[in-house]
Structures are given as structure tokens and as C-alpha cells.
Design a protein around this motif. Sequence first.
Motif, PDB file in Angstrom:
ATOM      1  N   THR A 113      21.343  24.382 -29.658  1.00 38.90           N
ATOM      2  CA  THR A 113      21.160  24.256 -31.097  1.00 38.90           C
ATOM      3  C   THR A 113      22.330  24.931 -31.807  1.00 38.90           C
ATOM      4  N   ASP A 114      22.460  24.645 -33.095  1.00 40.40           N
ATOM      5  CA  ASP A 114      23.520  25.297 -33.863  1.00 40.40           C
ATOM      6  C   ASP A 114      23.342  26.810 -33.857  1.00 40.40           C
ATOM      7  N   GLU A 115      22.089  27.264 -33.875  1.00 38.82           N
ATOM      8  CA  GLU A 115      21.813  28.703 -33.851  1.00 38.82           C
ATOM      9  C   GLU A 115      22.253  29.314 -32.521  1.00 38.82           C
ATOM     10  N   GLN A 116      21.993  28.606 -31.423  1.00 40.15           N
ATOM     11  CA  GLN A 116      22.410  29.109 -30.113  1.00 40.15           C
ATOM     12  C   GLN A 116      23.929  29.154 -29.998  1.00 40.15           C
ATOM     13  N   VAL A 117      24.595  28.139 -30.540  1.00 42.67           N
ATOM     14  CA  VAL A 117      26.059  28.128 -30.516  1.00 42.67           C
ATOM     15  C   VAL A 117      26.610  29.293 -31.330  1.00 42.67           C
ATOM     16  N   ALA A 118      26.003  29.550 -32.488  1.00 41.11           N
ATOM     17  CA  ALA A 118      26.448  30.658 -33.330  1.00 41.11           C
ATOM     18  C   ALA A 118      26.269  31.992 -32.608  1.00 41.11           C
ATOM     19  N   GLU A 119      25.159  32.156 -31.901  1.00 39.85           N
ATOM     20  CA  GLU A 119      24.916  33.391 -31.157  1.00 39.85           C
ATOM     21  C   GLU A 119      25.908  33.533 -30.001  1.00 39.85           C
ATOM     22  N   LEU A 120      26.281  32.407 -29.388  1.00 37.34           N
ATOM     23  CA  LEU A 120      27.272  32.435 -28.313  1.00 37.34           C
ATOM     24  C   LEU A 120      28.609  32.947 -28.847  1.00 37.34           C
ATOM     25  N   GLY A 121      28.989  32.456 -30.020  1.00 37.08           N
ATOM     26  CA  GLY A 121      30.225  32.941 -30.635  1.00 37.08           C
ATOM     27  C   GLY A 121      30.135  34.404 -31.016  1.00 37.08           C
ATOM     28  N   ALA A 122      28.967  34.813 -31.503  1.00 39.05           N
ATOM     29  CA  ALA A 122      28.768  36.215 -31.884  1.00 39.05           C
ATOM     30  C   ALA A 122      28.870  37.129 -30.668  1.00 39.05           C
ATOM     31  N   THR A 123      28.453  36.634 -29.521  1.00 35.17           N
ATOM     32  CA  THR A 123      28.552  37.417 -28.293  1.00 35.17           C
ATOM     33  C   THR A 123      30.004  37.735 -27.973  1.00 35.17           C
ATOM     34  N   LEU A 124      30.877  36.758 -28.112  1.00 32.07           N
ATOM     35  CA  LEU A 124      32.303  36.995 -27.885  1.00 32.07           C
ATOM     36  C   LEU A 124      32.874  37.943 -28.929  1.00 32.07           C
ATOM     37  N   ASP A 125      32.415  37.817 -30.172  1.00 32.52           N
ATOM     38  CA  ASP A 125      32.928  38.665 -31.255  1.00 32.52           C
ATOM     39  C   ASP A 125      32.520  40.123 -31.095  1.00 32.52           C
TER      40      ASP A 125
END
Length: 223
Positions: A113-125
Motif C-alpha cells: 500500500t502507499d502507507e507501507q511504501v511510505a514507511e519503507l522510505g521512512a525506515t531508510l531515513d
Amino acid sequence: MAVTDAAIDKIKEMIVSGELGPGARLPKEADLAERLGLSRNSLREAVRALSLINVLDVRQGDGTYVTSLEPHLLLDAMSFVVDFHRDDTVLEFFQVRRILEPAATAMAALAMTDEQVAELGATLDRLPPDPSVEQLVANDLDFHQQIAKGSGNNVLCSLIESLSGPTTRARVWRGLTQEGANIKTQEQHAAIYEAIAGRRPEIARAWATVHIAGVEEWLRRAL
């Protein structure tokens, strides 16, 4: 066939046939033993064995139930076996990862989901500018776990998670000994994330293959 093995097979047949579904309670011990033509001792041994691999749940004072049969429960037994791996087999675990994780990454590019993708990016950040090897490996494990879950396939996710333990030490070792490994890992994670965020499954698959194959090739040379 050993008596206990025969008892296990008979209980398994009841579950596979649908006679006993997830969450169902087994008949009383005496009734079930008579019905299956088993001694009560053989039945107890079979129940004990099936409870060890999370097929059955023995509740003291209540009875014995079929578990939910969810993949993560049934694959716990494999995780137990995996924990006893030898150092000389770690390369084989990476080879299996190279088969499974690119497929999961491609699936995640379409299923997350878009939310999961956003959390994936936040993990890298969340990584600091100059992370320690331990911080990077912890982040790496989290990153790949999210992708595995994002594939939408619970069996695939459980298999990948069970393989993470044996490869953790090799990841740390690489980060400590190979020059530029940490930067390369972050760059490849970013490329995988961009492919997933862009909903490009084949590019995500390719970057995941490059990422895991790179560690595998380093390990092959190191060993």
C-alpha cells in the motif's frame, strides 16, 4: 512405520480432509484413540509431536485444539532447525535468499500500500548520516522484513524471515571488513525503494538480485 508415526499420519489426515479445521477441538483422548485404533500412549506421543511443530495446541484442563495453521506458526519448526546451521552452510542460506527475496521484492512493488511504501522510505531515513555497522544491519533487517511482508504472501514472508538469522553475522562481518560495503548497501537499498515506490516490479527484482548477490559473492571469496 513406527506406531507414533502412524498416529501422526492419522491425525494429519483428519486435518487435511477438513474433518478437523483450524481452531477445532480434538475428541476426548479415549474416544479418539478407540476411533483411530491406537493405544492412548501412541496417541499422546503423536499429540506431543504435533504440538511441538505448532499443529496442535494442548491446553491443560481444557483439551487439545488444532492451531490456526498460519504459515508463521508452521514454519517456526524450520526456524528452530535453521538456528543450528554451521558456519560453512551460511553461503547456502544466501543462495536461497537470492532465489526468494527478488521474487518477494517484485511482488511488493505491486502489492504494498502507499502507507507501507511510505514507511519503507521512512525506515531508510531513520539511519543517521554515518551509521555504525550494527545500526546499518539492524536497519537492513527491518527494510527486508517490511518488503517480505509487503509481498502479500505469508508463506514467502515466513520463509524469508526464517533465513534472516543465519545471515546476520555475515552481514556484520562484511560491514566491518569490506571497504565501501556500508555505502553500497545504502545505495542499493535506495534503488530498491525507488523501484518499489515507482511500482516497477522487474527493476525492483533486478536491484534485489544485485544487492543479495553482491553479499553472496563477497562471502564466497571470504570463505
